[in-house]
Design a protein around this motif. Sequence first.
Motif, mmCIF file in Angstrom:
data_model
loop_
_atom_site.group_PDB
_atom_site.id
_atom_site.type_symbol
_atom_site.label_atom_id
_atom_site.label_comp_id
_atom_site.label_asym_id
_atom_site.label_seq_id
_atom_site.Cartn_x
_atom_site.Cartn_y
_atom_site.Cartn_z
ATOM 1 N N THR A 1 5.245 2.305 -8.884
ATOM 2 C CA THR A 1 4.893 1.028 -9.500
ATOM 3 C C THR A 1 5.667 0.834 -10.794
ATOM 4 O O THR A 1 5.639 1.689 -11.696
ATOM 5 N N PRO B 1 2.119 5.343 -5.456
ATOM 6 C CA PRO B 1 1.630 4.602 -6.635
ATOM 7 C C PRO B 1 2.500 4.807 -7.866
ATOM 8 O O PRO B 1 2.653 3.880 -8.672
ATOM 9 N N VAL C 1 2.418 -0.544 -6.102
ATOM 10 C CA VAL C 1 2.008 0.255 -4.947
ATOM 11 C C VAL C 1 0.552 0.671 -5.157
ATOM 12 O O VAL C 1 0.239 1.385 -6.118
ATOM 13 N N SER C 2 -0.301 0.240 -4.283
ATOM 14 C CA SER C 2 -1.721 0.568 -4.394
ATOM 15 C C SER C 2 -2.044 1.831 -3.606
ATOM 16 O O SER C 2 -1.448 2.100 -2.570
ATOM 17 N N SER C 3 -3.005 2.561 -4.128
ATOM 18 C CA SER C 3 -3.370 3.822 -3.471
ATOM 19 C C SER C 3 -4.467 3.613 -2.445
ATOM 20 O O SER C 3 -5.057 2.566 -2.331
ATOM 21 N N GLN D 1 0.838 -1.198 0.000
ATOM 22 C CA GLN D 1 0.000 0.000 0.000
ATOM 23 C C GLN D 1 0.874 1.249 0.000
ATOM 24 O O GLN D 1 2.028 1.232 0.464
ATOM 25 N N ALA D 2 0.324 2.321 -0.502
ATOM 26 C CA ALA D 2 1.025 3.605 -0.481
ATOM 27 C C ALA D 2 1.461 3.934 0.944
ATOM 28 O O ALA D 2 0.704 3.738 1.897
ATOM 29 N N GLY E 1 3.926 2.406 2.347
ATOM 30 C CA GLY E 1 4.616 1.237 2.859
ATOM 31 C C GLY E 1 6.056 1.137 2.384
ATOM 32 O O GLY E 1 6.583 2.050 1.723
#
Length: 114
Positions: free
Chosen positions: A89, A86, A112-114, A12-13, A15
Amino acid sequence: VQLQAFGGGLVQAGGSLRLSCAASGSAFSSFYMNWYRQAPGKQRELVATISSGGRANYADSVKGRFTISRDNSKNTASLQMSSLKPEDTAVYYCHTQRLSNNYWGQGTQVTVSS
């Protein structure tokens, strides 16, 4: 020279992830080690580089968030990534150059997810 990169994944963003690159062959300590990344539809870009003596340089986009290091006794180079965004990525590649020859690891995906 063979390079093998590992350590990517989904985070996750905000992290952190740590990438590592294991190198085979001799004289690892004598050469720069680099990390590049390539996002979909974009050119491969240099993210960080470390000299044989441990001097590091970073792309402006990752300064203060990423740390490159090397362990010459283990023939490894690492990229510690923190405060991930993000836009980080990409597929990340380790790289070294010896004379006119370029050597690349196989790439490891960082998402990387937002």
